[in-house]
Design a protein around this motif. Structure first.
Motif, PDB file in Angstrom:
ATOM      1  N   GLN A 636       0.824  -1.204   0.000  1.00  0.00           N
ATOM      2  CA  GLN A 636       0.000   0.000   0.000  1.00  0.00           C
ATOM      3  C   GLN A 636       0.865   1.264   0.000  1.00  0.00           C
ATOM      4  OE1 GLN A 636      -2.879   0.088   3.127  1.00  0.00           O
ATOM      5  NE2 GLN A 636      -3.780   2.031   2.496  1.00  0.00           N
ATOM      6  N   GLU A 637       1.991   1.199   0.698  1.00  0.00           N
ATOM      7  CA  GLU A 637       2.841   2.379   0.856  1.00  0.00           C
ATOM      8  C   GLU A 637       3.846   2.537  -0.292  1.00  0.00           C
ATOM      9  OE1 GLU A 637       4.334   5.783   3.104  1.00  0.00           O
ATOM     10  OE2 GLU A 637       2.481   4.609   3.132  1.00  0.00           O
ATOM     11  N   PHE A 638       4.393   1.432  -0.782  1.00  0.00           N
ATOM     12  CA  PHE A 638       5.539   1.527  -1.681  1.00  0.00           C
ATOM     13  C   PHE A 638       5.293   0.968  -3.083  1.00  0.00           C
ATOM     14  CE2 PHE A 638       7.399   1.081   2.652  1.00  0.00           C
ATOM     15  CZ  PHE A 638       7.938   2.350   2.750  1.00  0.00           C
ATOM     16  N   VAL A 639       4.094   0.446  -3.359  1.00  0.00           N
ATOM     17  CA  VAL A 639       3.806  -0.153  -4.661  1.00  0.00           C
ATOM     18  C   VAL A 639       2.500   0.439  -5.202  1.00  0.00           C
ATOM     19  CG1 VAL A 639       3.576  -2.300  -5.954  1.00  0.00           C
ATOM     20  CG2 VAL A 639       4.876  -2.288  -3.822  1.00  0.00           C
ATOM     21  N   THR A 640       2.536   0.874  -6.461  1.00  0.00           N
ATOM     22  CA  THR A 640       1.313   1.406  -7.068  1.00  0.00           C
ATOM     23  C   THR A 640       0.367   0.252  -7.411  1.00  0.00           C
ATOM     24  OG1 THR A 640       2.068   1.245  -9.356  1.00  0.00           O
ATOM     25  CG2 THR A 640       2.728   3.224  -8.101  1.00  0.00           C
ATOM     26  N   PRO A 641      -0.913   0.563  -7.673  1.00  0.00           N
ATOM     27  CA  PRO A 641      -1.861  -0.500  -8.029  1.00  0.00           C
ATOM     28  C   PRO A 641      -1.458  -1.302  -9.256  1.00  0.00           C
ATOM     29  CG  PRO A 641      -3.037   1.490  -7.420  1.00  0.00           C
ATOM     30  CD  PRO A 641      -1.595   1.865  -7.478  1.00  0.00           C
ATOM     31  N   SER A 642      -0.596  -0.746 -10.098  1.00  0.00           N
ATOM     32  CA  SER A 642      -0.156  -1.483 -11.291  1.00  0.00           C
ATOM     33  C   SER A 642       1.145  -2.237 -11.068  1.00  0.00           C
ATOM     34  CB  SER A 642       0.008  -0.513 -12.463  1.00  0.00           C
ATOM     35  OG  SER A 642       1.005   0.466 -12.166  1.00  0.00           O
ATOM     36  N   GLY A 643       1.704  -2.189  -9.820  1.00  0.00           N
ATOM     37  CA  GLY A 643       2.895  -2.969  -9.513  1.00  0.00           C
ATOM     38  C   GLY A 643       4.200  -2.226  -9.657  1.00  0.00           C
ATOM     39  N   ARG A 644       4.152  -0.905  -9.695  1.00  0.00           N
ATOM     40  CA  ARG A 644       5.378  -0.119  -9.819  1.00  0.00           C
ATOM     41  C   ARG A 644       5.885   0.253  -8.429  1.00  0.00           C
ATOM     42  NH1 ARG A 644       5.905   5.724 -12.976  1.00  0.00           N
ATOM     43  NH2 ARG A 644       8.137   6.044 -12.594  1.00  0.00           N
ATOM     44  N   LEU A 645       7.165  -0.002  -8.177  1.00  0.00           N
ATOM     45  CA  LEU A 645       7.751   0.347  -6.880  1.00  0.00           C
ATOM     46  C   LEU A 645       8.010   1.843  -6.792  1.00  0.00           C
ATOM     47  CD1 LEU A 645      10.377  -2.379  -5.879  1.00  0.00           C
ATOM     48  CD2 LEU A 645       8.366  -1.681  -4.609  1.00  0.00           C
ATOM     49  N   ALA A 646       7.832   2.380  -5.573  1.00  0.00           N
ATOM     50  CA  ALA A 646       8.001   3.819  -5.361  1.00  0.00           C
ATOM     51  C   ALA A 646       9.451   4.258  -5.546  1.00  0.00           C
ATOM     52  CB  ALA A 646       7.508   4.189  -3.970  1.00  0.00           C
ATOM     53  N   ALA A 647      10.382   3.351  -5.329  1.00  0.00           N
ATOM     54  CA  ALA A 647      11.798   3.700  -5.441  1.00  0.00           C
ATOM     55  C   ALA A 647      12.431   2.883  -6.555  1.00  0.00           C
ATOM     56  CB  ALA A 647      12.515   3.437  -4.112  1.00  0.00           C
ATOM     57  N   ASP A 648      12.973   3.559  -7.540  1.00  0.00           N
ATOM     58  CA  ASP A 648      13.630   2.879  -8.656  1.00  0.00           C
ATOM     59  C   ASP A 648      15.093   2.635  -8.306  1.00  0.00           C
ATOM     60  OD1 ASP A 648      14.328   1.822 -11.119  1.00  0.00           O
ATOM     61  OD2 ASP A 648      14.633   3.800 -12.037  1.00  0.00           O
ATOM     62  N   THR A 649      15.313   1.741  -7.335  1.00  0.00           N
ATOM     63  CA  THR A 649      16.676   1.351  -6.962  1.00  0.00           C
ATOM     64  C   THR A 649      16.777  -0.164  -7.036  1.00  0.00           C
ATOM     65  OG1 THR A 649      16.245   1.103  -4.585  1.00  0.00           O
ATOM     66  CG2 THR A 649      16.842   3.307  -5.366  1.00  0.00           C
ATOM     67  N   GLN A 650      17.974  -0.637  -7.301  1.00  0.00           N
ATOM     68  CA  GLN A 650      18.165  -2.080  -7.396  1.00  0.00           C
ATOM     69  C   GLN A 650      17.786  -2.772  -6.099  1.00  0.00           C
ATOM     70  OE1 GLN A 650      22.272  -2.334  -8.608  1.00  0.00           O
ATOM     71  NE2 GLN A 650      21.846  -1.628 -10.703  1.00  0.00           N
ATOM     72  N   THR A 651      18.151  -2.193  -4.979  1.00  0.00           N
ATOM     73  CA  THR A 651      17.861  -2.826  -3.696  1.00  0.00           C
ATOM     74  C   THR A 651      16.362  -2.896  -3.429  1.00  0.00           C
ATOM     75  OG1 THR A 651      20.011  -2.309  -2.730  1.00  0.00           O
ATOM     76  CG2 THR A 651      18.160  -2.544  -1.197  1.00  0.00           C
ATOM     77  N   SER A 652      15.590  -1.882  -3.832  1.00  0.00           N
ATOM     78  CA  SER A 652      14.141  -1.929  -3.651  1.00  0.00           C
ATOM     79  C   SER A 652      13.554  -3.144  -4.355  1.00  0.00           C
ATOM     80  CB  SER A 652      13.493  -0.656  -4.196  1.00  0.00           C
ATOM     81  OG  SER A 652      13.933   0.481  -3.509  1.00  0.00           O
ATOM     82  N   TYR A 653      13.958  -3.356  -5.607  1.00  0.00           N
ATOM     83  CA  TYR A 653      13.441  -4.490  -6.362  1.00  0.00           C
ATOM     84  C   TYR A 653      13.908  -5.817  -5.752  1.00  0.00           C
ATOM     85  CZ  TYR A 653      12.585  -0.837  -9.830  1.00  0.00           C
ATOM     86  OH  TYR A 653      12.156   0.308 -10.478  1.00  0.00           O
ATOM     87  N   ILE A 654      15.153  -5.850  -5.346  1.00  0.00           N
ATOM     88  CA  ILE A 654      15.714  -7.088  -4.791  1.00  0.00           C
ATOM     89  C   ILE A 654      14.960  -7.505  -3.530  1.00  0.00           C
ATOM     90  CG2 ILE A 654      17.761  -8.040  -3.644  1.00  0.00           C
ATOM     91  CD1 ILE A 654      19.400  -6.244  -5.637  1.00  0.00           C
ATOM     92  N   LEU A 655      14.720  -6.563  -2.610  1.00  0.00           N
ATOM     93  CA  LEU A 655      14.013  -6.898  -1.374  1.00  0.00           C
ATOM     94  C   LEU A 655      12.585  -7.340  -1.648  1.00  0.00           C
ATOM     95  CD1 LEU A 655      15.236  -4.098   1.077  1.00  0.00           C
ATOM     96  CD2 LEU A 655      16.095  -6.431   0.847  1.00  0.00           C
ATOM     97  N   ALA A 656      11.913  -6.644  -2.550  1.00  0.00           N
ATOM     98  CA  ALA A 656      10.527  -7.002  -2.860  1.00  0.00           C
ATOM     99  C   ALA A 656      10.434  -8.426  -3.386  1.00  0.00           C
ATOM    100  CB  ALA A 656       9.949  -6.021  -3.865  1.00  0.00           C
ATOM    101  N   LEU A 657      11.408  -8.832  -4.181  1.00  0.00           N
ATOM    102  CA  LEU A 657      11.394 -10.172  -4.768  1.00  0.00           C
ATOM    103  C   LEU A 657      11.907 -11.223  -3.793  1.00  0.00           C
ATOM    104  CD1 LEU A 657      12.758  -9.141  -8.273  1.00  0.00           C
ATOM    105  CD2 LEU A 657      10.446  -9.966  -7.799  1.00  0.00           C
ATOM    106  N   PHE A 658      13.035 -10.962  -3.153  1.00  0.00           N
ATOM    107  CA  PHE A 658      13.632 -11.965  -2.278  1.00  0.00           C
ATOM    108  C   PHE A 658      12.758 -12.245  -1.063  1.00  0.00           C
ATOM    109  CE2 PHE A 658      16.301 -13.366   1.254  1.00  0.00           C
ATOM    110  CZ  PHE A 658      16.942 -14.453   0.682  1.00  0.00           C
ATOM    111  N   MET A 659      12.174 -11.207  -0.482  1.00  0.00           N
ATOM    112  CA  MET A 659      11.371 -11.364   0.734  1.00  0.00           C
ATOM    113  C   MET A 659       9.896 -11.608   0.437  1.00  0.00           C
ATOM    114  SD  MET A 659      13.278  -8.555   3.149  1.00  0.00           S
ATOM    115  CE  MET A 659      15.018  -8.756   3.537  1.00  0.00           C
TER     116      MET A 659
END
Length: 880
Positions: A636-659
């Motif tokens: 709700q806080e960091f992902v848009t309804p279409s699945g876009r992360l609020a922060a365009d950083t490699q670590t943001s994507y990595i954490l979302a996927l790994f965890m």
């Protein structure tokens, strides 16, 4: 068939350790008989090696697991217990050799007293000594001893044991370890003398993050000991530390973990090693009031000289300096052969790197890292006793005559950890990277998993430890090592209301600044116990740490205002990432509340998994629910309804996927956005301490294995192999610790031995070679064997000695296709996953898969088969 590696609490024949619940383990090697399955097992424990007085007999049972067996025993103090194992298999039976474990004092009260020199000046390093007589035949003798800050004990001029830095480093205000030594062979009939030499160490020396703290835990030297002698007639005598001891200044004038050591050998007297002790001229001692309730049996593994290196060359610099090059950034010291005339002063200075051809050590900050020796004119082998150095280069001053490499030996010192994993690839630079990570572990696993071993820090940073813990457990058997560290962590945490300190021991760090823990750092409380459980399959670590794990997550929940976000406090974020503001800004570009909330969800889930493993279903349900709520809040806080992360950083994507923080429907977009980010950065990483450990794992497990290999094999800055090209022999703290011209980058925080980025090695074991432990069968009893080759490497091989036995996994590209070689240990199995394969193209040990006896299935161009105990050569015939 051989039964080997008999361990108690993952230690071979432990003497005097904390053993409230002995956990026995062993490994069966199938041998020529080709045994594959255990049918039954029997464990016996006795008071004698002949097993005439048996205390525990499991009987022949089918449910005993070699990973961990806990016999029902009521333990007595100061008692040796012998144990053995008998195993029945599908190809016969075998009996083990006899192993043992021996208890310490347990609840037995101390009769010795804490003593200290009766001097006003507590900076003088003391010798403490007393004589005693023996007139009966000795059956055995044990020394129970603790000295503060550090001690070295002697009996009749012989050094007791081969350990260094006893009683080791922990939060001394919460507990103090004592050690037990078998000294039967040291004692003689007639006159004897027992003594100890004391140094400052962590307890009372200059130590702490500020670099100026002296004696944070204590101000006085102190010694406590009991020498218990048991005679052949069954009687006992105890020689205790008390007011009857005498003291004198030692030849050590000063010692410091940071600054080094000063020895004046002219003050050393042969009387120190003589059994005829005459105390004329020696001073008295007095008793100290140190709480005996703090004393506990040891948990620390011994720290020993594990390896020795010879200098590879002697350098004469443009400044006229004489410098030894050990060829390897290492931890320990240099031992040398003294031939100097009496009164000569020899000084060694230690550093990690040369600059412009000259000796250099500005990156050590205020740490002097020196050794000064004043010769007594006698031939001797010289080394420090109460300090260690992180170094590759040693500047030598005051040496009489020519400095020759053969007169010096590098003593490599670290905790006594068994090496368990090996890796080798077709790329020499990758092989050097693997070695660099291993040497980083050796250098920083000196009783405490430190961040760095050379500058005025050397502290047990929790973030570094948790980020590297997976790799650490592949490289070495770290179970007992981390048991001690986590025990200490829980002791500190209990005094902080659930907060996990940034370093363990904390040395007052939480008192010195406003920090109250940081996400990713404090996760040492949850991640390390779970990694140990996965690797060693023993629930004991979860039993020991579950309250700590739960208390940490509960503390985060207290900061939660109901939003299920963790957006309070001070956090280190993606430390030393390259996407922050400024070239040397340590804070990366990923929002700290995004990282903190991700770890909030992850730690909650680990608490739930630990509770489930222990059969605490209600607790597990509570924390699974909490984790799901935090994940929903994250979206709700960091992902848009279409699945876009609020922060365009490699670590943001990595954490979302790994965890697993986002719904399955969002994963394809996040994976693609990560790929686009990589492309934008010319396929180079920008991650720091948080994102890097998971980066290649996320790529390989989400359809971009090719990009994982590309990241590994990049050779320009920033990359792992850039460091190798620059001559690194350990892992650097920063991606740009050294600049392309060979000069140091930022100096305020720049270590060349900082293992966190060495976590890439976990990807090599798990993904490149495919050896993956399973939560449902921890300890590698069953694994997912899913190697992911790539033609950028021609061949790779790994071996891993697990709690269940030895696994091997290798692959190579040959003319006729892709060759795999696997070994599965006794009573274990692996689910082999081969992607992009067709069963018609696969042979197993020379027989087509279709015609063989292995069970298999094929789905979506992936072939799965079950491998039981044995060795396999599998060929996937494909054109490359």
């Amino acid at each position: 068939m051989i039964i080997q590696d008999l361990k108690c609490n993952r230690i071979e024949n432990p003497l005097g350790y904390a053993l409230s619940k002995p956990r026995l383990s062993w490994i069966v090697e199938p041998g020529a008989e080709g045994a594959t399955l255990q049918q039954a097992c029997r464990v016996e424990v006795a008071l004698d090696e002949a097993f005439l007085n048996i205390l525990h007999d499991s009987g022949k049972r089918e449910d005993i697991d070699s990973i961990s067996y806990v016999p029902e025993l009521g333990l007595a103090p100061r008692t040796r217990y012998y144990w053995r194992v008998h195993v029945w298999t599908d190809r016969g039976e075998a009996a083990s050799p006899v192993a043992w474990f021996e208890t310490a004092k347990l609840d037995e009260p101390w009769t010795g007293r804490w003593i200290t020199p009766d001097w006003e000046e507590q900076s003088v390093h003391p010798l403490l000594r007393r004589g005693f007589s023996i007139h009966k035949d000795i059956a055995r003798a044990r020394l129970y001893i603790c000295g503060l800050g550090l001690y070295e004990a002697e009996l009749n001029g012989q050094r007791v044991g081969d350990e260094y830095f006893t009683p080791y480093c922990n939060s001394y205000n919460n507990w103090i370890q004592y050690q037990t030594f078998d000294v039967t062979g040291h004692i003689r009939q007639g006159e004897n003398v027992i003594g100890a030499m004391l140094g400052n160490g962590w307890y009372k020396g200059r130590f702490g993050l500020s670099g100026i703290t002296h004696g944070y835990y204590g101000k006085h030297f102190a010694l406590l000991c009991e020498l218990v002698i048991t005679y052949t007639d069954g009687s006992e005598d105890t020689i205790c530390s008390d007011k009857g001891w005498r003291c004198a200044p030692s030849h050590i004038l000063d010692s410091s973990i940071y600054d080094g050591e000063v020895q004046d050998a002219r003050k050393y007297t042969e009387e120190w090693s003589s059994p005829s002790f005459h105390d004329a001229g020696w001073d008295g001692v007095r008793c100290l009031d140190i709480d005996f309730n703090l004393l506990e049996a040891r948990r620390s593994l011994p720290v020993r000289i594990k390896e020795e290196l010879q200098p590879v060359k002697v350098i004469h610099t443009p400044k006229g300096e004489t410098v030894l090059d050990l060829g390897q950034n290492m931890v320990g010291w240099v031992r040398f052969k003294n031939k100097a005339p009496k009164g000569s002063i020899i000084q060694l200075q230690y550093g990690e790197e040369m600059q412009e051809g000259c000796f250099y050590r500005d990156n050590l900050r205020s740490a002097k890292a020196e050794f000064t020796y004043i010769s007594n004119g006698q031939p001797d082998e010289v080394q420090p006793l109460f300090t260690f150095y992180g170094f590759r280069y040693v500047k030598v001053e005051g040496w009489p005559g020519e400095v020759r490499a053969e007169d010096f030996t590098g003593c490599v010192v670290y905790s006594d950890l068994e090496a368990t994993g090996t890796l080798e690839t077709s790329n020499p630079m990758v092989n050097r990277l693997i070695l660099n990570a291993l040497w980083g572990q050796k250098g920083n696993f000196l009783d405490v998993p430190t961040d760095c071993p050379q500058r005025d820090e050397r502290m047990g940073w929790t973030g570094d430890a948790q980020m590297f813990s997976g790799t650490a457990c592949f490289n070495m058997d770290c179970d007992a090592f981390f048991h001690k560290y986590l025990y200490d962590l829980a002791q500190e945490q209990a005094t902080l209301g659930g907060i996990v300190p940034l370093t363990v021991p904390s040395f007052g760090l939480n008192e010195q600044d406003s920090h109250t823990g940081s996400s990713a750092w404090s996760e040492a409380a949850t991640v390390i116990p779970w990694n140990l459980y996965l690797h060693y399959g023993d629930k004991a670590i979860l039993e020991q740490q579950l309250s700590s794990m739960k208390d940490y997550v509960d503390w985060i929940r207290q900061q939660d205002d109901g939003s299920r976000l963790w957006n309070t406090g001070v956090h280190y974020g993606d430390w030393l990432a390259l996407d922050g503001d400024g070239e040397f800004n340590p804070l990366g570009g990923t929002p700290t509340d995004l990282i903190a909330t991700a770890y909030y969800a992850y730690s909650s889930e680990l608490v739930a998994k630990a509770a489930k493993a222990l059969g605490k279903d209600s607790m597990a349900a509570d924390y699974f629910k909490l984790s799901a709520e935090v994940k929903a809040a994250f979206c709700q806080e960091f992902v848009t309804p279409s699945g876009r992360l609020a922060a365009d950083t490699q670590t943001s994507y990595i954490l979302a996927l790994f965890m697993d923080l986002v719904p399955e429907s969002f994963r394809p977009r996040i994976i693609e956005d990560l790929r686009r980010n990589l492309e934008k950065n010319k396929f180079y990483l920008q991650t720091g301490f948080v994102g890097t450990p998971y980066f290649c794992r996320v790529l390989s497990e989400n359809g971009h294995n090719d990009l994982a290999y590309r990241l590994l094999l990049n050779e320009e800055y920033p990359s792992w192999l850039y460091e190798v090209k620059m001559g690194a022999t350990t892992i650097w703290e920063r991606w740009n610790s050294l600049l392309p011209d060979g000069k140091f980058g930022e100096l305020g925080m720049n270590s060349l031995n900082h293992y966190t980025y060495g976590s890439i090695v976990e990807w090599m074991y798990r993904n490149m070679c495919g050896i993956q432990p399973l939560e449902e069968a921890p300890g590698f009893r069953k694994i997912r064997l899913a190697p992911q080759p790539n033609p950028l490497l021609k061949h790779v091989k790994a071996s891993l000695k697990t709690a269940s036995g030895l696994y091997e996994s290798a692959w190579s590209y040959e003319e006729d296709g892709l060759h795999y070689r696997f070994r599965i240990p006794f009573h274990a199995e692996a689910e082999l996953v081969l992607p992009d394969a067709d069963i018609k193209d696969i042979t197993v040990n020379g027989i087509s898969l279709e015609a063989g006896s292995l069970s298999y299935k094929e789905e979506d161009r992936t072939v799965n088969m079950v491998l039981k105990t044995g060795q396999y050569e599998i060929i996937h015939s494909v054109k490359q």
